[in-house]
Each structure stands twice: as structure tokens, then as C-alpha cells.
Design an enzyme around this catalytic site. Structure first.
Site, short mmCIF file in Angstrom:
data_model
loop_
_atom_site.label_atom_id
_atom_site.label_comp_id
_atom_site.label_asym_id
_atom_site.label_seq_id
_atom_site.Cartn_x
_atom_site.Cartn_y
_atom_site.Cartn_z
N SER A 193 0.82 -1.39 0.06
CA SER A 193 -0.09 -0.15 -0.05
C SER A 193 0.81 1.25 0.11
CB SER A 193 -0.90 -0.07 1.17
OG SER A 193 -2.29 -1.12 1.04
N LYS A 206 0.32 3.45 -2.82
CA LYS A 206 -0.62 4.23 -2.94
C LYS A 206 -0.32 5.66 -3.01
CE LYS A 206 -4.23 1.02 -1.05
NZ LYS A 206 -3.46 -0.18 -0.95
N TYR A 254 -3.63 -2.24 -10.50
CA TYR A 254 -3.44 -2.33 -9.13
C TYR A 254 -2.49 -3.22 -8.56
CZ TYR A 254 -5.08 -1.93 -4.33
OH TYR A 254 -5.01 -1.84 -2.96
N TYR A 310 -4.41 3.23 7.53
CA TYR A 310 -5.75 2.45 7.77
C TYR A 310 -6.40 3.17 8.72
CZ TYR A 310 -2.64 -0.67 5.18
OH TYR A 310 -1.54 -1.31 4.23
N VAL A 349 1.09 -3.59 3.83
CA VAL A 349 1.10 -4.89 4.42
C VAL A 349 2.22 -5.75 4.23
CG1 VAL A 349 -1.52 -5.02 4.83
CG2 VAL A 349 -0.18 -5.86 2.58
#
Lengths: 307, 307, 307, 307
Positions: free
Chosen positions: C66, C69, C191, C243, C261
Site C-alpha cells: 500500500s 498508494k 493495481y 488505515y 502490509v
């Protein structure tokens, strides 16, 4: 189905239910309820022509708890008719009986009169109409059952009142949406007392018999509801009467019914009979575990349900 | 950034804010708040070295409402330290400031001390410690601001109390999960009074200045919190201080802040200053519309934020 | 804070972190990630003036997951500017990183670009602009870090693709609300590949350094974002980057950060440095358990955070 | 109730329904459905002893849409028996027919087979058993109705497929919980085709008649389900057959039923008849507005319902 058969069937159910009687868990959300012995079992059928069949502890009184919602709703429906549905819905909730989530998403209008929030609105209606709502309700069930000494248990009522934080939250929450006309404290007080009414299986079956008899109470000939309203109230019991397990209950038993965490379930077969079963052990959804089993056996053996 | 500049900047903001001053909507959830004129605008900067800059209605008192949550949380944090977080979380709520949904899903533990539910837990902590929680809080803000006649407005407090059904619902709901130690009525009473405290922009900026000064109040040299706790409280303001718009606020303004529906917002730039802006018109998320705009202009012109 | 101090601090953190290194749980939602040894630990600080400090496995590459992102969002923000926020919000989600509930309640607009749904919208933006979105992103991080052989791990990407049902659900769900412009399959494909990029702590800290340097990458002098946009992206990292634990992270660490993660966390102190820590064991919220601990120690020892 | 009476009642309903026929809104979620004229009205009763009564457009075919879920569920129930309920529940949903929220809260197990998510699981069961699930279903309804040329409308099916993003989201979401055995694309394909089956009121009433006849199809003597399973399927229709309006429908009509957004509703009175009504205008819950009104009139006039 003759009377002798009903008696034989009740006895067979009583015999076969033994392994289920201790499988459930007695309600302990208020201390007074937790003191009831788990292995009680009683069942009674009262037919529209006045026959009474019973087995086990069918004459022992227990705390009717949410079954009182059925009688309170009947009284409020008498008073307001379809106007009642402006303040409370007629749909299964899809959530636990004491959830506040649905209220927030649907502007304080409870999904139906048989979950706690909806029953509080119903009690609010009664509190507005009667000086003492709980007394009006007690008198109503006395008349319906023909038993003048039915009353609420004061110790249970006080125990309810001492553990009513969640119901108080609901009452204030609905008040914040303008869906409570009387003070929350007064409504909670009446609500806790009506939940604490004590009745036996035979008394409850008698009291609910008007639903199987087109709206007329066989006990005294009183017309409680007109025929159409009676069917509609039965429809409501069917879809909403057993908390968040209504679908499963209808699937297994196939009768309109109302249950309570005291372990009682009252059900009706229109045109035929009212039945009440009592066994205090509950399943995960808050319904009497042996009670559902007993009713499923009843409709399986007799091959009689509304379907 | 010199003092003259701050004064010039405040005056420029005051001039440029005109079109925003009437774009918002004055809070009307209690009648007393709805009587405030929409076009007030005040703003004050107090630096850690004691300079005060002000413009417009910077000395007019208004209802601080949820800004009181900042001071109440500071007091409770003084009393309990990190043990406070056993009863209230430190996460943005993701939902409206008065939602009960989150409480149901998370067992009665509010997401943070700056939403209503969390502030009720904080008030519960104060009620347990002080005979009169609201008096303790009033004394605290008097000390922090160095202004002895700050008080709560009794008419506003009474108006709050008369319209507190949703807060009562929350209090009883948390009590049902065991997360309220004092009676709900007492907590609600103190909570409504503390929300009704009246202060001006200058007074609020002074009172919050310890947050920009490593935990020591410049007004009287009192150590309010240790340096680490001060940073942590600022962190909490940043992520949770402006209701469900914290992300947007941080994005636009970039300062730890706490807002109230009275139209006030207090913010701090660590090591530099505390700022308070007041404009009663609110945006859809309950924050002062012109207030956010003014703070965004401040950090844009000065190019000073925490980032 | 001098360079020698940073080196000494990293070594002290490395020494003290031992008990935390095996306390977390390595991600196993895709088989390829589960094969990573739990006891890796690396940490690197790169300052805006070009100094590099490192300890442990700071040069071992791991799956950035992530953290990608952050770079994808930067690219999309370059392309669209504030128009990006029409399709994705800037608020903490208040729910798990892969929840669909929020999407249903908010008409298919994800709460922020750092939860999976929001990152899928960001990838959709990139897929529309670039023939191969994942290649564009790989080239971007190569440029930012100055390391030309950074790439995605094909086996990890294939493992992601084989376990992407929930992300596919999100993509189709947003498409049903009209918030996806390219075919869901194409977006999912890009993705999964971008999540599978492998980088080391040193490389990640270098790549994120523009955020600490007013938007200019020190590696090549490229202006990635203007100063204001850089602050805003940092603000977004702060409130949404870890998160559903962003509040807790800001409280404990006090730096804008993005976690993955794979066990990596990259954070920045504006004007000073970018830092990256890696330890594969995760806590219950999906963030590196030892990684958060290490960053908390860093800001505690140095007494440097944004507050 | 004699046959002549049914014919007279249908004609009276047809006459009285006029004001309701244009009050609803024709479904437009797929373009093909939106082309249907709003003022169609047809109704047919088929009794267990073979009599057929009809009025209006009772022989005009329309898109059965979600009524196909009844036949698909019957087929899957034949195949798996009560094992089906491990994968799909039997409770009213309490939410909209296409909600993903419930799936997230309940680990990917749909509440019942008559909401979209549940029907996708049912279709998955059929896809696993049959090479072409939609062909198996078409053959099933041909047999039940005795009409060999019933088929699905290819243009409607293609229109469904082109607008299936939300259903695709559900399928992948359930797959992410392990509650889909076949590829999501295959399940969606079969699902869209079965929704596109075209039948008339008379054909649908014939096809559903086994439910009123103890599980045996009067058309060909085929035993579709045993008597007990038939009652249980009827129970399920009653509590879940009309989307989130099941409670209201049972209250007003009092018959087990299944509706579709094409404007059809099929219902049964056990031991007596199956009835189908068609009027394309829908109410806010997605049920035929005039259709419900017509069925309510039917059970009011005849005083025949299951209660």
C-alpha cells in the site's frame, strides 16, 4: 384433528422434548429472570370451540416478557387503527431486537411493534391514553384470558427498571426524532411493568385465542379486533414476532407467533387453536430453544400450518 | 513572522471574508443559539511571547459549545493520563458527531473525546472527581485565560438541557455497556452547562495557548500537561477536532484545532501561537464556514502550518 | 540534530526493537507475502541535505504494497490537481481498509485515496492517462529514488491477481455508481502490479523525500508538486495513511506516514528528513508492529514531530 | 369460491384498478425494460383443479426478472435440500435488494435466496450442476407451465449483462468470502439470462401452481418438491419474496408471493390456486404498484388468505 389427538400429541411432544429442555440458556440480562429453573416445560392448546389440552407445567406462571408486546400492540391498534403505522413500521428488522442502528438510519421510526423500540412507541400510545398503561394492559389480558388474578411481578419489574439503560437509550433516541409523546421515564416505567406480567401457558393461549377466532375472544364474546385487522395482526406476528429469527421460525413452524425471553412462545392457527409453549432455555436469537422444537413437531405431526 | 505582520494579516482576512460571513447557517438545534446574529466575525492571535492581535468582534463573547470538549479533555487527561484511553478511543469517527451507530458496533466505547459520546465519557470522569464538574471546568478556563469572570450562560444551559434527548440516548446507551460511572442525568446536566460557557476569541486563544507552548500556560506559568502529552493532545485535535470534516480541515488549514457549533474555532501552531476565529454561520459539517476560510487564508498567507 | 546523532539513534532503536520484531503477524492474505521471514528489521533516514543513515536490513527490498498508494496518488494529483477530489474524498474512513459499507452509504465515492477503494479510483485515473499505468508508476519511483532497476515482482503480482476478489468487488461496485472510467479488469490488473513493487528502506525514503523538501525531489531536482500541494498531500497522509489506526499513529508518532502490509512504513518530517522502517510482523490494524514502535521511539528521543 | 366468482372478481379488479395503473414508475435500470408501456395490466388465476381465469393482458409475455429467483431456488432446493441453507440464509434482509452492507457484516452469506446476492449463490449452485444453468431453468419452467416455447429474451439478457456492475460486485464479494464455487463471470452470465425469461401471467400462474398443490405440478403430475419442502418454500416467499417490503405485503395481501421489477407478482393460496398479476409501474420498493393493489383487493373480496 380431534381433541383426543391433540392430547396425545402434546404428551408425545413432552416425552420427545427431553434432550432439548436443557440445551438452551436461561436469560440473565436481569437477575430475577436468571433464577428460573432451566428444565421447566409446559404446553397448552386451546381450540376455538373451547377445548383445552395441556401437558407438563402448562399451569405454572412465568414472566411473559416480550409476549406482552402482542397484547400492548393489540390495544394500541384498537385505539389508533392504521394510524399506528405512521409511528412504527411493519417490516422485519433484519437486526437484533435491541439495536439502535436501524433507528438512526430511519429517523427514529422503529421497524415494527415487536422489537423493543417499536414496543416503546406502542407503550407511549398507551401511556397517553391511560392514566396507568400497565394497569390497562393487565386488565386487558385478564379479560381476554378470563382469569382475574393475573398481574405483573413487582420484583421482576423492579429488576427490569434497574437494568433498563439500553431501553432508556432507545426511548430518548426516539424522543430526539419527535417519536415519543410522553416523558421517556414514564414510558420506560410502564414498559418494564408490562414485561413483568406473569401468566401460564393455558392463560396465554386463552388470551391469544381471539387471533384464531376472527378477532372475537371466545372467553367472553368480546370483539377485540375486526376480522381484517385480526388477519393483519397475525401477518405482523408472522414476519416480526420472533426477533431476528422470524424467517427461520416461519420456515420451521409456519404459524404466526410471539416469543419472549422468559421462554414462552404463543402461536395461532387461524380457525383452529391458539397454542402456548414454555421452556426457559433460549437459543442464540433469544427464542425458547425447546419451544421452537415443540412447535415444529406439532405442525409436522398434524401437518397443519398456515401453508 | 513579526507582530505587525500578524495584525496586517488579520485585517486583510477580515476585509476579504465578507462574502463568506453570511454563506453559512447559524445553528438552530437549540433555540438560544439560533438568536445569534449571523454576520459576526472576530479573530484573535495570541503568540507564545504574549503578543495579542485582534480584529472585528474578537472581544465579544459567544457560546463555545464543543470547544469546551478540548478543555474538559485536558482536565480529564491530567487526572487519568493514558488510562483515559481505556474508555474512549483516539480515532476519527468517520460518522456524524452525534451518531449512535459507532457505539453499537464498538461496544459503547466512543471513537474519540471530541465527538459527543466521547465528551460525555470525559464529563463522566470529571463528575466522578469533582462535586461540580462544570464549576471545575469554568475555574480551569478562568485560570488558563487569566479572566476571572468567564462563566456559563444559564439560559443557554437550560436550552441545552431542554433539547438533550439525543445526548441522553448516548449516555444511557454507554451506561448499558458499562461505560458510564455516574448517573446519566448528572452527566448530562454537567455536559450541558459546560457547553454553555461564553468566551471571546481573545479569551479562547489565551486559554489554548499552553498547547502551543509545550504544555505551560504563558498566562500564569502553570504546567498544564507535560511536553509529550501536549503533543499528543494536539495530535488528537488534528485528527478528530472538527467533527467528520477533520481530513478536509487538515488538508486546507493544516493546524490542530477544535470547533464548536457556536461558530468558534480555536487552533494552534506549536511554538508560535494560538488563534481563535468566530463566525456563527456553519457549513454542512457543523464547522464555521467563514472560520475555516479565515484559517485557510492565514496559513496560506503565512505559509506556516505544521506541515 | 546532527547526522552522527541520527546514526546513533538508529542503532539504539535497532538494539531496543528486538522484543517487538517477532510480536506481529506476517501478512498471509496472499501466499507470496506469507513466505517472508518475520524477523527482518531495517530502517533508513535520508535528510533533505542528502545524508543517508541506515541500520539492519535497510537495503533489502520488500513488497511495498500500500505504500505504492502514496506514489500513485502523487501522480494522479499531478495530473488532475484538486479535480481528483471529486472522485475520492479526503476523510479518514472510520472502517477497515477494504470495507464496502462506506461505499454503499456514500454513493461509490471512497473516503480517501489510501484505502483500497480510493486507490482503485487513483489507478483508474492513471489507467486512463497511461497505456500501462504500472509502468508509469515504476518509472516515477525510479526517478524519485534515483534507482533505475526498481520493478514490481511478477510472482507477487500474480499472487495478488489470483486473490483479488474483494478488490474486484470494490471496482465493480464503484463502476455501478459511475465512479470508474476504465474496465474493472484493467484497473485491477494495474493495481495488483503496482502493489507488487519491491523497494528497500533507503530507496523508499529517497523516493518520499520530496514531501519533506517542499515538493522538490533532492535526487534530481525535479519539482514533483508545488509547495502548497505538498503540504496537502502530507496532511492527507497524516489523517488517512495508516488505515483505521491513523488517530493512534498520529498520537504516538506524530509524523505524516504511509504504511503497507508488506511491513514497510514511510514517514516524513517536513524540512528535515524522510524515514522508512521495515519489519514484516503486523498488528491487528495491518501496520508494522515493530515499525510503529521504532518510529515512536525516533520521535520520542529526538523530540521532533510536526507538533 | 366457485369458478364463476373468480372470473367476476378478476373483471371487477380490472375495472377498479384503472387509477393505479399509471401511478407507478416503470423500471429503467436497464434500457430494455424501460421500453415497456406503463399501462399494461393482466391477471390470471389457475386453480389446483385446473380452471383458468384471466383478465386484461393475461396472455402477454413480459420479463419475469426476479420471479425467476423462485424457480431457480426451487431447482437448487431439489438438488441440495437443506444443505442449501449453509450458503444462503432464510431471513428477511431488512435492507434493499441489492445491498452489499449485509454481506460484509455477515461474512458473505446472503440473508435469503430472493435478494440478488442470494440468487447469485443459487445460480452458482445451478452453474456447478448444469452445463448451461439458464437452459436448465428454461426447461424447468417449460415443464412446469406445459408451454414448450418459453425462452429468455436475448436483447434483455444483453442489456442486463451490460448493466451488471453491482451484481458483479456482489459475486466477487461473495467469492472473496469463499461463497462462490464457479467463476463470477459465468455466474453473472447465467443470472442475467434467467432474469430475462419472458412469460405471461397465465404461464407463470401455471408454473407456480405446484406450490399450491403440495409440491405436485398439476400440469404434468411431476412431483417438484415433497409436501414439507413445499410449505417451507412458501414460508420463505412469504417472509422474503417482495424485497424489503415483505412485512407490508404480508400485512396487506397475506399470501406467499414473489415479485419482479418487470412488474409481475406471482402468489399462491395453498390448496386453492396460484395467481399472477402484471402491471409494469413499480412502487418505491420495486414491487408492482397496481399489482399489490390488485392482490390486496383479491384477498379482501374473497376473504381468503393464509391467515
Amino acid at each position: 384433528m380431534t381433541g383426543q389427538n391433540y392430547q396425545a400429541i402434546l404428551e408425545r411432544i413432552h416425552r420427545d422434548i427431553t434432550p432439548w429442555r436443557t440445551a438452551g440458556r436461561v436469560a440473565d440480562y436481569i437477575p430475577e429472570l436468571a433464577t428460573v429453573r432451566a428444565d421447566h416445560f409446559g404446553m397448552a392448546i386451546v381450540t376455538v370451540d373451547g377445548q383445552v389440552y395441556r401437558t407438563g407445567d402448562a399451569d405454572v406462571r412465568f414472566s411473559i416478557q416480550s409476549i406482552s408486546k402482542l397484547f400492548a400492540c393489540t390495544l394500541a391498534f384498537q385505539l389508533l387503527g392504521d394510524a399506528l403505522w405512521k409511528r412504527v413500521g411493519r417490516e422485519p428488522s433484519g437486526t437484533a431486537f435491541n439495536s439502535l442502528v436501524q433507528l438512526e438510519f430511519e429517523a427514529g421510526k422503529p421497524r415494527n411493534p415487536f422489537i423493543n423500540a417499536g414496543a416503546l412507541v406502542v407503550t407511549d400510545v398507551l401511556c397517553r391514553r391511560f392514566v396507568q398503561a400497565e394497569t390497562a394492559l393487565v386488565n386487558f389480558v385478564r379479560r381476554l384470558s378470563g382469569v382475574p388474578d393475573i398481574d405483573y411481578d413487582l420484583r421482576v419489574a423492579q429488576s427490569e427498571l434497574a437494568h433498563a439503560e439500553r431501553n432508556r437509550a432507545m426511548a430518548h433516541f426516539m424522543a430526539s426524532f419527535g417519536n415519543l409523546e410522553m416523558p421517556a421515564d414514564a414510558v420506560i416505567d410502564a414498559y418494564c411493568r408490562q414485561c413483568a406480567i406473569s401468566m401460564s401457558c393455558v392463560e396465554l393461549a386463552r388470551a391469544a385465542l381471539f387471533l384464531a377466532n376472527g378477532g372475537v375472544s371466545p372467553a367472553n364474546g368480546e370483539r377485540v379486533l375486526d376480522a381484517s385487522s385480526t388477519k393483519r395482526l397475525s401477518a405482523l406476528m408472522l414476519t416480526c414476532g420472533t426477533y431476528d429469527a422470524a424467517g427461520d421460525f416461519v420456515y420451521r413452524v409456519g404459524l404466526p407467533a410471539k416469543s419472549g425471553v422468559g421462554g414462552g412462545i404463543v402461536a395461532v392457527l387461524p380457525g383452529e387453536f391458539a397454542v402456548c409453549v414454555w421452556s426457559p432455555g433460549l437459543d442464540a436469537t433469544g427464542n425458547s430453544l425447546a419451544g421452537i422444537q415443540a412447535l415444529e413437531t406439532l405442525t409436522s405431526i398434524t401437518e397443519r400450518s398456515i401453508f
